[in-house]
Design a protein around this motif. Sequence first.
Motif, PDB file in Angstrom:
ATOM      1  N   ALA A   1       0.691   4.464  -2.447  1.00  0.00           N
ATOM      2  CA  ALA A   1       0.461   5.778  -1.843  1.00  0.00           C
ATOM      3  C   ALA A   1       1.556   6.775  -2.215  1.00  0.00           C
ATOM      4  N   SER A   2       2.737   6.264  -2.499  1.00  0.00           N
ATOM      5  CA  SER A   2       3.840   7.187  -2.818  1.00  0.00           C
ATOM      6  C   SER A   2       4.008   7.407  -4.322  1.00  0.00           C
TER       7      SER A   2
ATOM      8  N   GLY B   1      -1.632   8.753  -5.593  1.00  0.00           N
ATOM      9  CA  GLY B   1      -1.427   7.720  -4.583  1.00  0.00           C
ATOM     10  C   GLY B   1      -2.581   6.754  -4.417  1.00  0.00           C
ATOM     11  N   ARG B   2      -3.519   6.783  -5.377  1.00  0.00           N
ATOM     12  CA  ARG B   2      -4.650   5.847  -5.289  1.00  0.00           C
ATOM     13  C   ARG B   2      -4.877   5.148  -6.629  1.00  0.00           C
TER      14      ARG B   2
ATOM     15  N   ASP C   1       0.816  -1.221   0.000  1.00  0.00           N
ATOM     16  CA  ASP C   1       0.000   0.000   0.000  1.00  0.00           C
ATOM     17  C   ASP C   1       0.846   1.265   0.000  1.00  0.00           C
ATOM     18  N   ASP C   2       2.001   1.182   0.678  1.00  0.00           N
ATOM     19  CA  ASP C   2       2.875   2.359   0.723  1.00  0.00           C
ATOM     20  C   ASP C   2       3.419   2.683  -0.663  1.00  0.00           C
TER      21      ASP C   2
END
Lengths: 486, 466
Positions: free
Chosen positions: B361-362, B397-398, B357-358
Amino acid sequence: MTRGLDDGSVDLGDVARRIAEMAAGPEQVEAYVARRRETAVRVYDGAVESLTSATSTGIGVRVVRDGRQGFASTGSLSAGGEAGAHAIGSALAAVLDAARTNAAFASPDDNGGIAEPDGVAPADLALWRDETVATPVADKIALAVDLDRRLRDADSRVRQVPSSDYGDVASEVAIATSAGIRAATRRTSCHLSASVLVGTGAETQSGTGFAVGRAPGDLDAEEAAQDALDRALRLLGARKGTSGEVTVVFDPRVTAVVLSVIAGALAGDVAVKGRSMFTGRLGESVAAGHVTLVDDPTDARAFSAASVDAEGMACRRNVLVDAGVLRGFVHDSRSGRMAGTGSSGSAVRGGYATTPGAGCRALVLRPATRGTGRGDGAPPGTGGIAGTGGSGRDEILAIVGEGLYVQSVTGVHSGANPVSGDFSVAAEGVRIAGGGFAEPVREVTIASTLQRMLASVLAIGSDIDWLPGIAAGQTVAIEGMRMSGR
Amino acid sequence: MIAADVVERVLHEALRRGGDLAEVFAEDRRSTAATLDDGRVEEVASSEERGAGIRVLCGETTGFAYTADLSERGLVEAARTASAVARGRTASVQEAPPGGSRPTPGAVRLPPEEVPTADKVALLRQADDAARASNASVVQVSASYGDARRRILVARSDGVFAEDDQVRTRLSVTCVAAGDSGMQTGFESVARTAGFEVFDERTAGDVAGQAARRAVAKLAARPAPSGMLPVILAAGSGGILFHEACGHGLEADHIVKDASVYAHKLGELVASPLVTLVDDGTMPGEWGASAIDDEGWPAQRNVLIERGVLTDYMWDLVRARREGRAPGGNGRRQSYRDLPMVRMTNTFITAGEGEPDDIIASTPYGVYVAKLGGGQVNTATGDFVFGTVEAYLVENGRVTEPLRDANLVGNGPEILRRVDAVAGDFATSPGTCGKDGQNVPVGCGQPTLRISGVTVGGTAGGEGAP
């Protein structure tokens, strides 16, 4: 497999007929018996790296009972390897039994069943040359050694010739069915091919070249070498192209690849199931008005030319797109029944171990140029469809003026979808400027949809080259493709 | 398959005219396949192939012949044909160790040959029902089941005598969904080196549901962007990238001919330090797993790139002999009718430490690939291409909108250096690898990871930034 079949002392037609005659009651039986002799030579650095020679035989049997289809195949006709008619007989019975057993598990199909003879006589095509089998192996090796040598000596920028290959196949097929079909065909083919790596400084580029024929004497090693070399050298200094909309000119090899994808959408079995971009579009315009697509396996020049299809029906000339309008699909017996047209003699199969399906064998675009007056090189007096003669690469580059010459594409099996028509492939080639070649381009993609590409055909070359495969090579220009790069 | 004394006499015959090494590879392959299309079980097929390929190695030259006749007479005749290239000194035939080498094949709980055909056909029905039930826009379903039992025997004049018994089972489903935007396809498969127990772990309905979901999602898809963009590969979605982008270039046949971008680079940093690449034929159940390779060498785990540094290539017998080293268990062949060559088994990037997920998100803007299709590489230049079959846009980020299928192109060595985030998850997927006309089953795998820039070949205009 028994030695008898391997030796060729057992007649394939006789084996096929014996199986077909075992049909019991209303059951339908189709036997497809194939024998294949191959020689494959790989040469590296002047010496033979590998030499393969072998003969193999196999049988595929289709049984249809109450509309249910079962299939079984074997490449090992005699379990213990003993020779003799008895062993062959029991092996044939075993494969037929397996097909019968399998049929019981399939769903009934009103359109199922083997081909019904339609009285069309097979064309008499000369596809077999004794010379291919009779040529001594040493001479075949010499052809590949010669190709390797030509490439190594051709240019100081040649860094490596990873492989130079000669290969030939002599195949014989017999088909017999309980509906009375008795067909036998045989063909030879051979090829020379090589890849070459060229470089300057830190850069390396590669190219492949080949020559094909029905006998070793047809093969032109110089042509194969020059083709490989031209393709590699042309790319030296290639850089990633810039993104944008371009007119592309397809090299004949690329056109053959794209036509093969379109052939997938023209297959009747795919179309009747609603799985083709052409489904439901018969009689409609599916391409620019000067596009005519013909599948003619009876043209003996075509690499995959055939007199008889994979169900034993006579092959024939089928016009699929005429002046931009979809006129038909290629059908095997089942899809022909579903479509109500009957078989178009277009059953194809991958070998004795697979069942037939519908497919093109020799798809070709009729040469034409759209008369837009575009570019300096447009043929004079073209209102609509231009003359069909004489246009090759140079003429088409001149017509296009500015664009991208696409020398090769990769990623076609993942990037071209005959159902949705989505088309996105990696490409390399040369930028076209002022109607000729400018700088080389690599690591770009070209994308569009097949529908849009067919509607945007600008010019179709008359430089037809029958490449290995199911479609012809010819230079073609298409407008409005999206190039993605830098 | 063939008695030891027969093998010995055949090997003697193969070396009669000279040669360094002779080999008999015998294979017995029995397979079943069933296909469903348009709601109907179209075909149930079975096949049997049995035969032997005989190789004679003489210096740098290999002579090869094959036969389906496993009698002594048939084998001797093939041995004579294969030995046509041989000359000079004749190697001796060493006796095989008693009993030979019989590596333990993978455990098969439900051998497909013991499963009734009706049960195999039932899987196709389950797949069809599940796909159609999952969404009304699914208009076509095709499903294909296949199993194969492949027994092999490798016997060589240097004393190697090894056997394996390989069982593979697969199910694949393709769905076509129709909507206002036209038709879209979705594909999913399960394929394991295992028996029918595969479907205890993963039901046919689950496989079909996944294929249907992919097709339906793409109905609403927008054209993929074009240009150089960051690309995130979901765990197990894109091992094919590394198979193509670097795996093929690490095959020793390309290396010894100096026909790979990775030649002469052992010990050099060829990838981001986040990248460790392994080829491992021992992974139980994986599609490319086996007890031995097709040259009788035990399957093994080979670390090819460790923390970015090139540590080894993949080796078969011919290439290893030439370099005076041991093979690596990467000699494979499609069948007894083919010569073995250097092939991958299960090739994967090992897991890192980050959170998937990170990584998303980045990423301000890019493409999230949930499933890649096939790919292709030019090993000499490293240029590759592969297609997406399920991909989404990443914005701010999505993961946002689904994208239509597009190809990605790049250059292997460049892509390896651009891997800038690797997560701690991991998954594999099965594939079929084609090389020189031979197809073999392989596994591919990777954790969720990001490549900072790949050329995306969509049809939508506009460069990277939104």
